[in-house]
Design a protein around this motif. Structure first.
Motif, PDB file in Angstrom:
ATOM      1  N   GLY A  27       3.241  17.012   9.968  1.00  0.00           N
ATOM      2  CA  GLY A  27       2.814  15.988   9.023  1.00  0.00           C
ATOM      3  C   GLY A  27       3.637  14.721   9.147  1.00  0.00           C
ATOM      4  N   PHE A  28       4.954  14.860   9.344  1.00  0.00           N
ATOM      5  CA  PHE A  28       5.810  13.693   9.506  1.00  0.00           C
ATOM      6  C   PHE A  28       5.470  12.944  10.789  1.00  0.00           C
ATOM      7  N   GLN A  29       5.124  13.675  11.835  1.00  0.00           N
ATOM      8  CA  GLN A  29       4.759  13.041  13.102  1.00  0.00           C
ATOM      9  C   GLN A  29       3.459  12.252  12.998  1.00  0.00           C
ATOM     10  N   GLN A  30       2.639  12.581  12.020  1.00  0.00           N
ATOM     11  CA  GLN A  30       1.398  11.835  11.787  1.00  0.00           C
ATOM     12  C   GLN A  30       1.645  10.666  10.829  1.00  0.00           C
ATOM     13  N   ARG A  31       2.819  10.053  10.963  1.00  0.00           N
ATOM     14  CA  ARG A  31       3.232   9.021  10.009  1.00  0.00           C
ATOM     15  C   ARG A  31       2.338   7.793  10.033  1.00  0.00           C
ATOM     16  N   GLU A  32       1.718   7.503  11.138  1.00  0.00           N
ATOM     17  CA  GLU A  32       0.815   6.344  11.156  1.00  0.00           C
ATOM     18  C   GLU A  32      -0.334   6.549  10.175  1.00  0.00           C
ATOM     19  N   LEU A  33      -0.770   7.801  10.037  1.00  0.00           N
ATOM     20  CA  LEU A  33      -1.867   8.120   9.134  1.00  0.00           C
ATOM     21  C   LEU A  33      -1.439   7.955   7.683  1.00  0.00           C
ATOM     22  N   TRP A  34      -0.350   8.664   7.264  1.00  0.00           N
ATOM     23  CA  TRP A  34       0.044   8.580   5.854  1.00  0.00           C
ATOM     24  C   TRP A  34       0.658   7.234   5.505  1.00  0.00           C
ATOM     25  N   TRP A  35       1.203   6.552   6.499  1.00  0.00           N
ATOM     26  CA  TRP A  35       1.741   5.215   6.267  1.00  0.00           C
ATOM     27  C   TRP A  35       0.617   4.270   5.847  1.00  0.00           C
ATOM     28  N   GLN A  36      -0.473   4.271   6.613  1.00  0.00           N
ATOM     29  CA  GLN A  36      -1.603   3.391   6.320  1.00  0.00           C
ATOM     30  C   GLN A  36      -2.335   3.817   5.046  1.00  0.00           C
ATOM     31  N   LEU A  37      -2.450   5.117   4.830  1.00  0.00           N
ATOM     32  CA  LEU A  37      -3.124   5.600   3.622  1.00  0.00           C
ATOM     33  C   LEU A  37      -2.340   5.204   2.364  1.00  0.00           C
ATOM     34  N   GLY A  38      -1.004   5.287   2.421  1.00  0.00           N
ATOM     35  CA  GLY A  38      -0.185   4.909   1.282  1.00  0.00           C
ATOM     36  C   GLY A  38      -0.325   3.431   0.946  1.00  0.00           C
ATOM     37  N   ILE A  39      -0.334   2.572   1.971  1.00  0.00           N
ATOM     38  CA  ILE A  39      -0.518   1.136   1.745  1.00  0.00           C
ATOM     39  C   ILE A  39      -1.909   0.857   1.199  1.00  0.00           C
ATOM     40  N   GLN A  40      -2.906   1.572   1.742  1.00  0.00           N
ATOM     41  CA  GLN A  40      -4.267   1.394   1.269  1.00  0.00           C
ATOM     42  C   GLN A  40      -4.423   1.805  -0.190  1.00  0.00           C
ATOM     43  N   ASP A  41      -3.675   2.825  -0.608  1.00  0.00           N
ATOM     44  CA  ASP A  41      -3.716   3.264  -2.014  1.00  0.00           C
ATOM     45  C   ASP A  41      -3.303   2.129  -2.951  1.00  0.00           C
ATOM     46  N   ILE A  42      -2.242   1.404  -2.575  1.00  0.00           N
ATOM     47  CA  ILE A  42      -1.760   0.303  -3.413  1.00  0.00           C
ATOM     48  C   ILE A  42      -2.761  -0.847  -3.415  1.00  0.00           C
ATOM     49  N   LYS A  43      -3.317  -1.161  -2.244  1.00  0.00           N
ATOM     50  CA  LYS A  43      -4.315  -2.225  -2.175  1.00  0.00           C
ATOM     51  C   LYS A  43      -5.537  -1.887  -3.018  1.00  0.00           C
ATOM     52  N   GLN A  44      -5.959  -0.622  -2.955  1.00  0.00           N
ATOM     53  CA  GLN A  44      -7.124  -0.196  -3.724  1.00  0.00           C
ATOM     54  C   GLN A  44      -6.844  -0.243  -5.225  1.00  0.00           C
ATOM     55  N   ARG A  45      -5.637   0.125  -5.594  1.00  0.00           N
ATOM     56  CA  ARG A  45      -5.273   0.165  -7.016  1.00  0.00           C
ATOM     57  C   ARG A  45      -5.287  -1.223  -7.633  1.00  0.00           C
ATOM     58  N   TYR A  46      -4.888  -2.243  -6.863  1.00  0.00           N
ATOM     59  CA  TYR A  46      -4.800  -3.593  -7.404  1.00  0.00           C
ATOM     60  C   TYR A  46      -5.840  -4.529  -6.776  1.00  0.00           C
ATOM     61  N   ARG A  47      -6.951  -3.948  -6.366  1.00  0.00           N
ATOM     62  CA  ARG A  47      -8.019  -4.752  -5.797  1.00  0.00           C
ATOM     63  C   ARG A  47      -8.571  -5.715  -6.852  1.00  0.00           C
ATOM     64  N   ARG A  48      -8.820  -6.964  -6.440  1.00  0.00           N
ATOM     65  CA  ARG A  48      -9.335  -8.028  -7.306  1.00  0.00           C
ATOM     66  C   ARG A  48      -8.340  -8.449  -8.399  1.00  0.00           C
ATOM     67  N   SER A  49      -7.103  -8.048  -8.250  1.00  0.00           N
ATOM     68  CA  SER A  49      -6.066  -8.483  -9.189  1.00  0.00           C
ATOM     69  C   SER A  49      -5.349  -9.693  -8.606  1.00  0.00           C
ATOM     70  N   VAL A  50      -5.093 -10.699  -9.446  1.00  0.00           N
ATOM     71  CA  VAL A  50      -4.451 -11.921  -8.971  1.00  0.00           C
ATOM     72  C   VAL A  50      -3.004 -11.651  -8.548  1.00  0.00           C
ATOM     73  N   LEU A  51      -2.272 -10.926  -9.386  1.00  0.00           N
ATOM     74  CA  LEU A  51      -0.858 -10.652  -9.106  1.00  0.00           C
ATOM     75  C   LEU A  51      -0.656  -9.446  -8.207  1.00  0.00           C
ATOM     76  N   GLY A  52      -1.659  -8.580  -8.133  1.00  0.00           N
ATOM     77  CA  GLY A  52      -1.574  -7.421  -7.263  1.00  0.00           C
ATOM     78  C   GLY A  52      -0.416  -6.501  -7.607  1.00  0.00           C
ATOM     79  N   PRO A  53       0.318  -6.038  -6.568  1.00  0.00           N
ATOM     80  CA  PRO A  53       1.433  -5.102  -6.809  1.00  0.00           C
ATOM     81  C   PRO A  53       2.563  -5.667  -7.677  1.00  0.00           C
ATOM     82  N   LEU A  54       2.565  -6.976  -7.912  1.00  0.00           N
ATOM     83  CA  LEU A  54       3.598  -7.551  -8.789  1.00  0.00           C
ATOM     84  C   LEU A  54       3.501  -7.005 -10.213  1.00  0.00           C
ATOM     85  N   TRP A  55       2.324  -6.480 -10.558  1.00  0.00           N
ATOM     86  CA  TRP A  55       2.180  -5.870 -11.881  1.00  0.00           C
ATOM     87  C   TRP A  55       3.118  -4.681 -12.039  1.00  0.00           C
ATOM     88  N   ILE A  56       3.410  -4.007 -10.930  1.00  0.00           N
ATOM     89  CA  ILE A  56       4.356  -2.889 -10.966  1.00  0.00           C
ATOM     90  C   ILE A  56       5.715  -3.382 -11.455  1.00  0.00           C
TER      91      ILE A  56
END
Length: 282
Positions: A27-56
Motif C-alpha cells: 500500500g505504501f508503494q502505491q503512494r502515487e495513488l493515495w497521494w492523489q486521492l488524498g489531495i482530490q478529497d480536499i479539493k472535492q470537500r471545498y469545491r466552489r468555495s472561495v477560500l477553499g482549504p483556508l476554511w480549515i
C-alpha cells in the motif's frame, strides 16, 4: 453480515503476519495513488468555495482563540502562556480525532473502490492519514502566527517536534487500520468511537494544563497522576512542548514508543485475522 456469513467465507492461507505486513508495504508503494486521492478529497470537500482549504485554518484558529481566551480567564493563566498551549493542542487533536473517527468509516466509505480496484487494503488508510496530514499542515500556519505574536525562546529542541509528528502519523496508520476493520464488521463501533472521542477531548489536557493540577495539589498531586494515565497526553506532549518552547520529559517518549509498538502489533493481528474479509463486510 451475520455470523453464518462469516463462516461461509472460506479460510485463507493469507492469514499470516507476513501477508499483513506485505499489505502495508504494498500500500505504501502505491503512494502515487493515495497521494492523489488524498489531495482530490480536499479539493472535492471545498469545491466552489472561495477560500477553499483556508476554511480549515480559519475554523481551527477561531476555536483556539475563543477557548484560549475563555479558559485563560477562568484559570487565571496569562494569555501569552495559555493560548499557544491550547492552539497547538487543538491542531494535534484535529489530526488524532480525524484518524479515529474517519478511520472507523474508512472501508465503508470506500466500498466501491475496495470491490473494484485491485489494490492493497492499506491504500485507503494511507489516503486518510495523508488527508489528515494536509489538514495538519494547513493548521500549522496558526502556530506560526502565534509565535510571531507571542515570541518564545525556541532553541534546537523545536526539532524534537519532527519525530513527534512522525510518530503521530505512524500511529494514525495503525489506529485507522484497526478501527476501520473492527467498525466494518461491527457497525455500532463507529458511533461509539464518536462519543468516546468527544469524551477523550475533555480528559486530555488541551483546554486545561496539568501544571494547574500540580499547583492545586501542592506538588505532584494524585489528580495530575491520573491525568498522565491518558496515553493521548503523552502524544500531545512530545509534539506540543517543543513547539511552545517547553522541555519534554523522557518518559513521554517512552510511553509513546511503547504505545506505538503495541498498537502496530494489534493492527497486524487484526489484519492477519480479518483483512481478507473486509470486502465481504462492506
Amino acid at each position: 453480515m451475520t455470523a453464518s456469513d462469516d463462516r461461509a467465507v472460506p479460510p485463507s492461507r493469507s492469514q499470516t503476519f507476513g501477508t499483513a505486513w506485505a499489505d502495508l508495504v504494498r500500500g505504501f508503494q502505491q503512494r502515487e495513488l493515495w497521494w492523489q486521492l488524498g489531495i482530490q478529497d480536499i479539493k472535492q470537500r471545498y469545491r466552489r468555495s472561495v477560500l477553499g482549504p483556508l476554511w480549515i485554518t480559519i475554523a481551527t484558529g477561531v476555536m483556539a482563540l475563543a477557548l484560549g481566551l475563555l479558559y485563560s480567564l477562568l484559570f487565571g493563566i496569562p494569555v501569552a502562556e495559555f493560548l499557544p498551549h491550547v492552539t497547538v493542542g487543538l491542531i494535534m487533536w484535529g489530526f488524532i480525532s480525524g484518524c479515529i473517527k474517519e478511520g472507523s468509516d474508512i472501508f465503508i466509505d470506500n466500498e466501491g473502490l475496495i470491490k473494484q480496484l485491485p489494490s492493497a487494503l492499506s491504500v485507503h488508510v494511507y489516503r486518510l492519514v495523508w488527508r489528515q496530514t494536509l489538514f495538519l499542515a494547513h493548521n500549522l500556519v496558526i502556530w506560526v502566527i502565534l509565535i510571531i505574536i507571542f515570541p518564545r525562546n525556541l532553541g534546537w529542541e523545536i526539532l524534537l517536534a519532527i519525530p513527534g509528528m512522525a510518530l503521530l502519523i505512524l500511529n494514525g496508520v495503525w489506529v485507522s487500520m484497526f478501527f476501520g476493520i473492527i467498525a466494518t464488521r461491527y457497525r455500532d463501533v463507529s458511533p461509539l468511537l464518536e462519543s468516546l472521542t468527544q469524551l477523550l477531548f475533555y480528559v486530555t489536557p488541551i483546554v486545561w494544563m496539568t501544571s494547574t493540577l500540580h499547583q492545586q495539589g501542592g506538588g505532584v498531586s494524585s489528580r495530575a497522576k491520573i491525568a498522565e494515565l491518558n496515553p493521548l497526553f503523552h502524544y500531545l506532549e512530545v509534539v506540543r512542548a517543543p513547539m511552545i518552547g517547553q522541555p519534554v520529559a523522557a518518559y513521554h517518549w517512552w510511553v509513546v514508543l511503547a504505545c506505538t509498538v503495541v498498537g502496530l502489533v494489534i493492527a497486524l493481528l487484526a489484519m492477519r485475522q480479518w483483512r481478507f474479509r473486509v470486502s465481504y463486510w462492506v
